[in-house]
Design a protein around this motif. Structure first.
Motif, PDB file in Angstrom:
ATOM      1  N   MET A 195       0.881  -1.167   0.000  1.00 27.08           N
ATOM      2  CA  MET A 195       0.000   0.000   0.000  1.00 27.08           C
ATOM      3  C   MET A 195       0.917   1.215   0.000  1.00 27.08           C
ATOM      4  O   MET A 195       2.007   1.160   0.579  1.00 27.08           O
ATOM      5  N   MET A 196       0.494   2.301  -0.648  1.00 28.77           N
ATOM      6  CA  MET A 196       1.449   3.399  -0.819  1.00 28.77           C
ATOM      7  C   MET A 196       1.753   4.134   0.478  1.00 28.77           C
ATOM      8  O   MET A 196       2.838   4.675   0.662  1.00 28.77           O
ATOM      9  N   GLU A 197       0.781   4.185   1.376  1.00 30.25           N
ATOM     10  CA  GLU A 197       1.077   4.843   2.649  1.00 30.25           C
ATOM     11  C   GLU A 197       1.568   3.796   3.642  1.00 30.25           C
ATOM     12  O   GLU A 197       0.840   2.855   3.953  1.00 30.25           O
TER      13      GLU A 197
ATOM     14  N   ASP C  95      -9.399   8.094  -8.279  1.00 30.92           N
ATOM     15  CA  ASP C  95      -8.785   8.437  -7.001  1.00 30.92           C
ATOM     16  C   ASP C  95      -9.259   7.403  -6.005  1.00 30.92           C
ATOM     17  O   ASP C  95     -10.369   7.472  -5.515  1.00 30.92           O
ATOM     18  N   GLN C  96      -8.440   6.422  -5.732  1.00 30.02           N
ATOM     19  CA  GLN C  96      -8.862   5.445  -4.735  1.00 30.02           C
ATOM     20  C   GLN C  96      -8.363   5.934  -3.389  1.00 30.02           C
ATOM     21  O   GLN C  96      -8.930   6.866  -2.857  1.00 30.02           O
ATOM     22  N   CYS C  97      -7.292   5.357  -2.866  1.00 26.16           N
ATOM     23  CA  CYS C  97      -6.812   5.892  -1.595  1.00 26.16           C
ATOM     24  C   CYS C  97      -6.300   7.304  -1.796  1.00 26.16           C
ATOM     25  O   CYS C  97      -6.224   8.081  -0.867  1.00 26.16           O
ATOM     26  N   GLY C  98      -5.933   7.635  -3.032  1.00 25.70           N
ATOM     27  CA  GLY C  98      -5.539   8.998  -3.335  1.00 25.70           C
ATOM     28  C   GLY C  98      -4.142   9.380  -2.896  1.00 25.70           C
ATOM     29  O   GLY C  98      -3.691  10.497  -3.136  1.00 25.70           O
ATOM     30  N   TYR C  99      -3.461   8.453  -2.251  1.00 23.29           N
ATOM     31  CA  TYR C  99      -2.134   8.783  -1.734  1.00 23.29           C
ATOM     32  C   TYR C  99      -1.186   9.152  -2.871  1.00 23.29           C
ATOM     33  O   TYR C  99      -0.328   9.998  -2.729  1.00 23.29           O
ATOM     34  N   CYS C 100      -1.369   8.501  -4.020  1.00 22.71           N
ATOM     35  CA  CYS C 100      -0.512   8.775  -5.167  1.00 22.71           C
ATOM     36  C   CYS C 100      -1.047   9.926  -6.008  1.00 22.71           C
ATOM     37  O   CYS C 100      -0.433  10.311  -6.995  1.00 22.71           O
ATOM     38  N   GLY C 101      -2.229  10.432  -5.651  1.00 19.13           N
ATOM     39  CA  GLY C 101      -2.943  11.380  -6.494  1.00 19.13           C
ATOM     40  C   GLY C 101      -2.182  12.648  -6.854  1.00 19.13           C
ATOM     41  O   GLY C 101      -1.955  12.933  -8.035  1.00 19.13           O
ATOM     42  N   LEU C 130       3.801   5.044  -9.619  1.00 15.17           N
ATOM     43  CA  LEU C 130       3.158   3.775  -9.274  1.00 15.17           C
ATOM     44  C   LEU C 130       1.860   4.041  -8.520  1.00 15.17           C
ATOM     45  O   LEU C 130       1.716   5.040  -7.814  1.00 15.17           O
ATOM     46  N   CYS C 131       0.943   3.125  -8.711  1.00 16.32           N
ATOM     47  CA  CYS C 131      -0.300   3.182  -7.948  1.00 16.32           C
ATOM     48  C   CYS C 131      -0.671   1.746  -7.624  1.00 16.32           C
ATOM     49  O   CYS C 131      -0.645   0.888  -8.496  1.00 16.32           O
ATOM     50  N   ARG C 132      -0.971   1.464  -6.386  1.00 10.93           N
ATOM     51  CA  ARG C 132      -1.298   0.094  -6.014  1.00 10.93           C
ATOM     52  C   ARG C 132      -2.813  -0.130  -5.999  1.00 10.93           C
ATOM     53  O   ARG C 132      -3.260  -1.259  -5.919  1.00 10.93           O
ATOM     54  N   CYS C 133      -3.580   0.948  -6.046  1.00 10.62           N
ATOM     55  CA  CYS C 133      -5.031   0.779  -5.884  1.00 10.62           C
ATOM     56  C   CYS C 133      -5.785   0.623  -7.193  1.00 10.62           C
ATOM     57  O   CYS C 133      -6.663  -0.213  -7.314  1.00 10.62           O
ATOM     58  N   THR C 134      -5.484   1.478  -8.151  1.00 10.98           N
ATOM     59  CA  THR C 134      -6.425   1.636  -9.263  1.00 10.98           C
ATOM     60  C   THR C 134      -6.196   0.684 -10.426  1.00 10.98           C
ATOM     61  O   THR C 134      -7.072   0.521 -11.264  1.00 10.98           O
ATOM     62  N   GLY C 135      -5.025   0.103 -10.536  1.00  7.42           N
ATOM     63  CA  GLY C 135      -4.745  -0.695 -11.720  1.00  7.42           C
ATOM     64  C   GLY C 135      -4.544   0.163 -12.957  1.00  7.42           C
ATOM     65  O   GLY C 135      -4.537  -0.341 -14.069  1.00  7.42           O
TER      66      GLY C 135
HETATM   67  S1  FES Z   1      -4.898   5.501  -5.403  1.00  5.14           S
HETATM   68 FE1  FES Z   1      -3.938   4.396  -3.833  1.00  5.14          FE
HETATM   69  S2  FES Z   1      -1.915   4.285  -4.542  1.00  5.14           S
HETATM   70 FE2  FES Z   1      -2.921   5.226  -6.191  1.00  5.14          FE
END
Ligand code: FES
Ligand code: FES
Lengths: 764, 259, 151
Positions: A195-197, C95-101, C130-135
């Motif tokens: 996970m990114m965070e 925008d999933q977790c948005g951390y990479c947004g 990189l983004c782990r959420c959105t694919g």
């Molecule tokens: S939206 Fe979660 S890492 Fe990209």
């Protein structure tokens, strides 16, 4: 339907994309002490002596804690329903360390540099023990958990953390009768969540002396309970707040750094924060359970499955978090796919090793099981000379049917009976086949040359929460302007569940989504929820929200009738107005009156939901790969997934969930290699060396939905968060077989392994 | 993470050089992008960004790249759009990530002889001089064999010629270090072959080019020769055995382009 | 040491160590859009613009950034292009977790300024995000529209 089945924007998206402070580290008080952990350099050792005097006397160091400072209370980090099916085999700090990265001591200092320095000043005298690094030999090795006082372990002496066995029918007899029997063994790796965070938490004591913990967690209520146990303070004196989370995928379904930050705060009275380094996330949070799975399938002449046998050895690493449940899910979320067999046997053991502990991870055993079962299905198909799609169609579960497994296998205990009320798996397969162009692609034999194409497929199912265990609840509160606060314990970890739950409330109340303000989660303010895991939020918490909204509607009518002085039957609330026989009032005016002048009452509804069953979503997957026969490299070309998740509440968000899960599954299948050295040190402990797929490594992905209506779900919805991750290992391995005729057993399919297999086949 | 005690931005290379040699625990700072790989404590960081070393120029068949030019500068320069049929540009534009290339400098890459650098593998087979402030001009061939120099790299000079060059790289994902990179250059009967990411730094082959020059065209013989003379090692991305195999594959592909 | 950084058009004074990363410095200034994902130059989450080009703030030093102009999404709040790409991402649910947004937005924004039109090239420039959420596919749909590129 006005507000569900709509792709509205995520309610929290704007702020997050604009970079507003939202995540744990953004919110921590600036004067927080920095908490760092001294971690074991050895895979297995006993701490003989630990000298912290120099570290303590370093200027700027506020406190140093060792195992002597913590009460010896066994617990599990796993955030699961209580009592947890995971053993209590861990202590906040212990005199034994059981993997490289295990916690030895806690340091809190005024800044990071000082904390780092202090770590180096702690002198530990270790008695280094022989680690168990191969899970297939674990049972015959000396115990990793010889200690007294722990509980829930199947067999401490043999390193067996958990074990499970069940059978239906007589497997041996059935297999004897079968015209075709195939046996297949696979190995899966300890995939990292990435996970990114990174894991983050901070804590402080509020003005009333209560402990407040803000944490990037999927399970705030479990965190509160576990902290109360481990730190031995009353639950009522703890408040856990979950802000926005930068992804979890199961990796945050446990306590990690919270204990240590909280312990420092309790000791010093000062705010303290702990942010895991990426290395710590890799080495010391947890991973997917690596498994060895043996599958035996038996069918008749025509390909009608008669028997399935699955046997698993799972590696839980140093601690048994989620050990039994992931094992069971590997069976329970796969075996019912082929429900008409005469005999099924499932048995498995989960053993300890001195590796990074395994825990919850999207798919939760199902992806491992799917790889084994769906590869074996293809082996059977080729033995029968049958199109793999046909073999599935012949045997797969259908709407209105059931499987005895639903009842027998739950998570860590008995499950719940269920007749499948919504299942469009047949349509998923049919549609996927058509869109993908399966028939043509499958029949075409790959051409020669060094780049060979191949196609493969697989099907999957998952669940929607855990029946009879997962509870979600919601509070709706009418405000004096006619808007609503929706308070949920469900934890949006980036999935968009706040948005979806707001949509469900809006639909029920018939008010625009913007009038529903969702808030998650804060153990002081929001009602109980087991948390965001097991694909539960839309189904479980969604149902709770729907119920709360229905109650709210009724409350509005009730109080409308009081105001209008008429019977309830004569009052209608249509979302905008409260309409009586002679009067009508806009909701906002009604609310203002209600709070400021007449019959003054706060309208507040609350409801809970526990599923009697966990209706599975289903999917079909078709993929095409290209294989370079000279280097062994597999390149994904196209992946078509067709999903039945009931009615998608927010089609965009559902699609992105599946797309994201597929890519995570493709990473598991192809790229994400885990390597330990001979001393048990995790070598792939950075994002530089553990490569997750980039946007150029995944090929084209198309996600389609076949809508079913799940009568027990909110507005027909089932879950969608996990199912996407299940198929890539099997579908890709099947495609490789169809391309070049080799059967890959061992995840991930690195070029090196593929090449080796190719050479074996060519008789090198 | 590394630590640094002091930081300076000298205005000239001379000044930078003096500081560098007089302070044994100092380090030259290019883009800074690889500092995270280091764990040492450095007394003095010498940042070259104000020493006018950020340029790419072309004159009289020579292309000069100032050491402080970034990889993106190379990728985006009009000069490299055409030079070597755009090969340099293409190779550089595949390195790691755009963000990194915007900061990583040519000097930093060459000076540190990064094993994983695709760029260095390519440079090794071109006519390249590495120019140091004090030591002067060193051919890339010699430079790759030398122990680290305590001197400041000023620029690299690439002579344009009509070498026929093929560059091959094998990566496990697009955003990764190579498992292996290989470049072959040919000018009539003269051949040069460099192999990088072994995982060690790019290395020039000796015997195999000779074999080719002598007219040997038997693929198996030349591949075997190359694999024999280049040392490979294991790392997290691949075993030495696999690297050896891939080297043969890439070499074959490269030869098919230059022969 | 004392340094002055130009961030989002404003001069900011702060006290740092020579080894303080730009990432740390920007967060000290309260620019929380700048986030840490990995600390090995491997994820792109810490991307900021330096003189209009995306760089990794986790492996740049604050001291190096003196004399350059740094942009984070906080500085683009009112920018038309920025608003549009943010909106596109929201519309796609990308925008999933948005951390990479924010890091993705900045990189795309810089590509728009360079007027890059080939989809393939755009994807290549974005490989470090990189983004782990959105694919990635939802991001791509949003970006395609923003950059006005076809298939
Ligand atoms: S939206 Fe979660 S890492 Fe990209
Ligand atoms: S934090 Fe990952 S690249 Fe900078």
């Amino acid at each position: 339907m006005k507000y569900v089945k709509r792709s509205i924007k995520k309610v929290d998206g704007y702020g997050i994309l604009s970079g507003k402070p939202a995540y744990t580290d953004d919110l921590a008080p600036r004067n927080s002490l920095i908490v760092k952990l001294l971690r074991s350099p050895y895979a297995f050792a006993r701490v003989r002596k630990i000298d912290t005097s120099e570290a303590r006397s370093l200027e700027g160091v506020e406190c140093v804690l060792t195992h002597e400072d913590f009460p010896r209370i066994p617990f599990t980090r796993a955030g699961q329903g209580y009592p947890e099916p995971s053993p209590y085999d861990k202590f906040a700090l212990d005199s034994y360390v059981r993997y490289v990265g295990d916690e030895v001591a806690v340091v809190a200092a005024k800044d990071e540099q000082t904390a780092e320095k202090a770590l180096k000043l702690i002198e530990v005298d270790y008695e280094v023990l022989n680690p168990v690094l191969d899970f297939e030999f674990s049972e015959k090795s000396p115990p990793i958990h010889p200690e007294d006082g722990i509980s829930g372990v199947e067999n401490q002496q043999n390193n067996v953390c958990s074990a499970y066995e069940m059978d239906i029918g007589n497997i041996e007899e059935e297999l004897k009768k079968c015209a075709h029997v195939v046996k297949h063994r696979v190995y899966t790796q300890a995939q990292a969540h990435v996970m990114m965070e990174p894991h983050a938490a901070f804590s402080y004591i509020d003005y009333q002396g209560r402990l407040v913990v803000v944490t990037s967690s999927q399970v705030p209520f479990h965190i509160r309970r576990i902290l109360s146990r481990v730190l031995d303070i009353p639950l009522r004196n703890i408040r856990v707040v979950k802000p926005r989370i930068g992804g979890g995928f199961g990796g945050k379904q446990a306590v990690h750094g919270e204990i240590y930050a909280a312990a420092v705060t309790l000791k010093t009275g000062k705010p303290s924060k702990i942010i895991y380094s990426r290395k710590e996330v890799f080495e010391s949070s947890y991973t997917r359970h690596p498994m060895r799975i043996d599958v035996t399938l038996g069918s008749d002449e025509k390909g009608v499955l008669k028997a399935i046998d699955m046997e698993i050895l799972s590696d839980t690493g140093a601690y048994g978090e989620h050990a039994l449940t992931t094992l069971m899910v590997a069976g329970s979320k796969n075996l019912p796919l082929y429900n008409r067999v005469n005999a099924v046997r499932f048995k498995g053991k989960v053993v300890y090793t001195n590796h990074t502990p395994a825990g919850a991870y999207r798919g939760y055993g199902a992806v491992q099981g799917n790889f084994a079962l769906e590869s074996a299905m293809d082996i059977l198909a080729s033995k029968l000379g049958l199109d793999p799609v046909k073999l599935r169609q012949l045997n797969m579960i259908r709407e209105g049917e059931t499987s005895p497994i639903f009842k027998i296998m739950g998570e860590g205990r008995e499950g719940a009976e269920m007749t499948i009320k919504s299942c469009k798996l047949e349509q998923c397969v049919e549609l996927g086949k058509r869109i993908f162009g399966w028939s043509e692609k499958f029949s075409k034999r790959p051409e020669s040359g060094t780049k060979v194409r191949g196609v493969g497929m697989a099907i999957a199912m998952q669940g929607s929460g855990i029946a009879k265990i997962d509870m979600g609840s919601a509070i709706l509160k009418l405000n004096d302007d006619g808007s609503f606060n929706l308070l949920v314990g469900a934890t949006d970890l980036g999935t968009g569940s706040d948005t979806i739950l707001a949509q469900i409330a809006a639909e029920t109340l018939n008010v625009p989504v913007k009038k529903v303000v969702p808030y998650s989660s804060d153990t002081d303010l929001t009602p109980f929820d087991t948390g965001a895991y097991a694909s539960s939020t839309t189904y479980v918490s969604g149902n709770a929200v729907k119920r709360a909204a229905e109650k709210m509607k009724h409350l509005i009518v009730q109080h409308g009738s009081k105001l209008f002085n008429c019977s309830e039957e004569e009052v209608v609330f249509n979302g905008e107005e409260i309409i009586g026989p002679e009067q009508r009032l806009p909701l906002s005016e009604f609310a203002t009156k209600l709070y400021y002048s007449e019959n003054q009452t706060q309208l507040c509804s609350t409801a809970s939901f526990v599923g009697d069953e966990a209706p599975p979503p289903y999917m079909s997957a078709f993929c095409e790969i290209e294989l370079d026969t000279e280097t062994g490299k597999i390149t994904p070309v196209r992946y078509v997934a067709v999903v039945d998740c009931g009615v998608p509440i927010n089609p965009n968000l559902a699609r992105v969930q599946v797309e994201g899960a597929l890519v995570q599954g493709i990473g598991m299948a192809l790229y994400e290699e885990v390597k330990y050295d001979s001393k048990g040190r995790l070598m792939t402990n950075s994002m530089m060396n553990y490569r997750i797929p980039s946007r150029l490594d995944i090929g084209d992905i198309e996600v389609h939905f076949v809508e079913s209506y799940e009568p027990t779900g909110p507005y027909g919805a089932k879950s969608v968060a996990e199912i996407g991750i299940d198929t890539p290992p099997a579908a890709i391995s099947n495609a490789v077989y169809n391309a070049v005729g080799i059967r890959l057993h061992d995840l991930p399919f690195t070029p090196e392994k593929v090449l080796k297999a190719l050479r074996v086949k060519e008789g090198f | 993470m590394f630590k640094a005690v002091d930081y300076v931005r000298p205005k000239s290379i001379g000044e930078a050089h003096d500081l560098f040699v007089s302070n044994t625990n100092s380090q030259i700072l290019g883009g800074g992008t690889y500092l995270y790989l280091s764990k040492r404590t450095i007394q003095l960081l010498i940042d070259l960004q104000e020493t006018s070393l950020k340029y790419i120029s072309q004159k009289d068949g020579k292309i000069r790249i100032g050491a402080m030019s970034t990889l993106s500068d190379v990728e985006e320069s009009d000069i490299f759009k055409n030079a070597f049929n755009g090969l340099v540009k293409k190779v550089v534009s595949d390195i790691w990530s755009y963000q990194l290339r915007n900061a990583a400098t040519v000097g930093g890459t060459v000076y540190s002889r990064l094993g994983f650098s695709e760029f260095l593998t390519l440079l090794a087979v071109l006519d390249v001089d590495v120019v140091f402030h004090n030591t002067g001009v060193i051919s890339i061939k010699d430079f790759l064999k030398m122990p680290p120099l305590r001197d400041i790299l000023k620029e690299i000079v690439i002579t344009e010629n009509d070498l026929k060059v093929s560059f091959q790289v094998f990566k496990r994902t697009h955003f990764d270090f190579p498992v292996l990179s290989l470049a072959v250059a040919r000018c009539d009967d003269e051949f040069r072959i460099a192999v990088g990411s072994r995982p060690g730094c790019a290395l020039l082959a000796k015997d195999t080019p000779k074999l080719l020059s002598e007219g040997c065209r038997d693929l198996k013989t030349v591949c075997d020769s190359l694999i024999r003379e280049i040392p490979f090692a294991d790392d997290l991305r691949a075993s030495s055995e696999y690297r050896r195999h891939v080297c043969g594959v890439l070499f074959k592909r490269a030869l098919s382009e230059v022969l | 040491m004392k340094i002055t950084l130009t961030v989002n058009g404003r001069k900011e004074n702060l006290e740092v160590e020579p080894s303080t990363t730009l990432l740390e410095a920007l967060r000290m200034l309260g620019l929380y859009s700048v986030r840490k994902g990995c600390d090995t130059a491997s994820c792109g989450v810490c991307t900021v613009l330096m003189d209009s080009k995306p760089i990794l703030s986790c492996c740049s030093l604050a001291v190096q950034a003196q004399g350059h102009s740094i942009t984070t999404v906080e500085g683009l709040e009112k920018d038309k292009d920025f608003e549009e790409i943010r909106k596109n991402l929201l519309l796609e649910g990308a925008d999933q977790c948005g951390y990479c947004g924010p890091s993705l937005l900045l990189t795309v924004y810089s590509l728009k300024k360079r007027n890059i039109k080939s989809l393939q090239e755009i994807q290549k420039y974005l490989v470090g995000n990189l983004c782990r959420c959105t694919g990635y596919h939802s991001q791509l749909r949003a970006i395609k529209e923003f950059m006005e590129v076809g298939e």
